[in-house]
Design an enzyme around this catalytic site. Structure first.
Site, PDB file in Angstrom:
ATOM      1  N   LYS A  74      -3.657 -19.818  -2.472  1.00  0.00           N
ATOM      2  CA  LYS A  74      -4.925 -19.226  -2.614  1.00  0.00           C
ATOM      3  C   LYS A  74      -4.868 -18.233  -3.673  1.00  0.00           C
ATOM      4  O   LYS A  74      -5.987 -18.199  -4.456  1.00  0.00           O
ATOM      5  CB  LYS A  74      -5.387 -18.411  -1.318  1.00  0.00           C
ATOM      6  CG  LYS A  74      -5.812 -19.312  -0.256  1.00  0.00           C
ATOM      7  CD  LYS A  74      -5.944 -18.512   1.266  1.00  0.00           C
ATOM      8  CE  LYS A  74      -5.886 -19.388   2.316  1.00  0.00           C
ATOM      9  NZ  LYS A  74      -6.021 -18.900   3.813  1.00  0.00           N
ATOM     10  N   GLN A 102      -4.867 -13.465   6.462  1.00  0.00           N
ATOM     11  CA  GLN A 102      -4.251 -14.970   6.793  1.00  0.00           C
ATOM     12  C   GLN A 102      -4.147 -14.768   8.370  1.00  0.00           C
ATOM     13  O   GLN A 102      -3.361 -13.903   8.998  1.00  0.00           O
ATOM     14  CB  GLN A 102      -3.031 -15.011   5.990  1.00  0.00           C
ATOM     15  CG  GLN A 102      -2.342 -16.450   6.300  1.00  0.00           C
ATOM     16  CD  GLN A 102      -3.123 -17.461   5.939  1.00  0.00           C
ATOM     17  OE1 GLN A 102      -3.809 -17.431   4.782  1.00  0.00           O
ATOM     18  NE2 GLN A 102      -3.331 -18.584   6.309  1.00  0.00           N
ATOM     19  N   ASP A 159     -13.961 -15.383   4.891  1.00  0.00           N
ATOM     20  CA  ASP A 159     -13.667 -16.062   5.656  1.00  0.00           C
ATOM     21  C   ASP A 159     -14.646 -16.328   6.480  1.00  0.00           C
ATOM     22  O   ASP A 159     -14.675 -17.320   7.260  1.00  0.00           O
ATOM     23  CB  ASP A 159     -12.263 -16.056   6.250  1.00  0.00           C
ATOM     24  CG  ASP A 159     -11.037 -16.739   6.053  1.00  0.00           C
ATOM     25  OD1 ASP A 159     -11.269 -17.751   5.267  1.00  0.00           O
ATOM     26  OD2 ASP A 159     -10.337 -15.969   6.321  1.00  0.00           O
TER      27      ASP A 159
END
Ligand code: NAD
Length: 292
Positions: free
Chosen positions: A53, A97, A120
């Site tokens: 990422k 994460q 997200d």
């Protein structure tokens, strides 16, 4: 002829548009969007994802910030870090994460993220906005799935979409996005009676289950578009292979278009994370709509 929907190529297009938008933001507004990633613990797969990422973020011209906390970090420490990032005006996107170590409540940590930086799209606020049809940040994998379907059928209105899987991460938000595209949506899951018959009704069949090749060729209506979200690692003929939730070889005989695994939805997920970061930066900084 069945179209194999090329996730790598579509993701490359999305990334090129993002890089263009970032470059315009820099030249016109002197703004470099920044994505902060929080990683707790030492799960090897999570480290690989975070590194990828970071690389993708920098390649798109954005700033990548990584915060690593030890596996024993207290929940309050993670929450404090998220609050610091919320308050930091130079940070546009925050991603924690997952999975977090077991002693930490993911739900508490995720919902601490400022919804306007929640790239997200996993906060309750953004889930609510999606259901209400309000502007928000949309989870990346479902977003990528819809972008892919629209490359072969730009107008999905009126089609019957069947989404197999009802997870918070994929199935539910994907169903909401397809509803927003004016599809008639059926949500199928582990308790659905006669799943093959339900799938056979689908003009768009999306599988997000996590069972290798669950969806058989004869579950697919002639001409259907198949979006296979599943990523399953299996041992076959002495080799480790990645396969989807759809029996690709058999399903492609009936489908008009299908996403492969690997090389389908997977590459779109990071592309949509970058997309959300640019969108968040533009909105937060009042720069108007970005064409990504
Ligand atoms: P999950 O385990 O949270 O949810 C699975 C869903 O499948 C559940 O809602 C369950 O009801 C349903 N299900 C289980 N067994 C079933 C059955 N026999 N018949 C019908 N439905 C059944 O999984 P998830 O997080 O939604 O992920 C699903 C798959 O997508 C996994 O393979 C995962 O690796 C993959 N995934 C891929 C990406 C990507 O970037 N491409 C991102 C997220 C998840």
């Amino acid at each position: 002829m069945t179209t194999i929907i090329d996730g790598k190529a579509i993701a490359a297009d999305v990334r090129a548009k993002i890089a263009q938008a970032v470059s315009t933001m820099q030249s016109q507004h002197n703004v470099q969007p920044a994505l902060a990633v929080v990683l707790v613990g030492d799960d090897p797969a999570s480290h690989v994802y975070v590194r990828n990422k970071g690389i993708a973020t920098e390649k798109a011209g954005m700033k990548s910030i990584e915060h690593r906390l030890p596996v024993g970090a207290a929940e309050d420490d993670v929450v404090s870090l998220v609050r610091e990032l919320n308050a930091d005006d130079t940070v546009d996107g925050i991603l924690v994460q997952l999975p977090l170590p077991e002693h930490i409540s993911s739900s508490r940590v995720i919902n601490e993220i400022d919804p306007d930086k929640d790239v997200d799209g996993l906060t309750e606020v953004n889930a609510g906005r999606l259901i209400l049809g309000k502007e928000g940040l949309v989870p990346c994998t479902p977003q990528g799935s819809v972008i892919m379907a629209k490359t072969v059928r730009p107008n999905l209105s009126g089609l019957h979409a069947v989404v197999v899987g009802r997870s918070i991460l994929v199935g539910k938000p994907l169903s909401m996005l397809l509803l927003a595209e004016n599809c008639t949506v059926t949500m199928a899951h582990s308790r659905t009676a006669d799943l093959p018959a339900v799938c056979r009704e689908a003009d768009i069949l999306c599988a997000a289950v996590g069972i290798p090749r669950l969806v058989k060729g004869d579950w697919v209506k002639k001409g259907a578009i198949i979006i296979d979200v599943g990523i399953n690692r299996i041992e076959e003929q002495g080799k480790t292979r990645l396969v989807g939730d759809v029996d690709f070889d058999a399903a492609k005989e009936n489908a008009s278009a299908i996403t492969p695994v690997p090389g389908g939805v997977g590459p779109m997920t990071i592309a949509c994370l970058l997309r959300n970061t640019v969108i968040a930066a533009a909105r937060r900084r009042g720069l108007g709509a970005v064409d990504v």
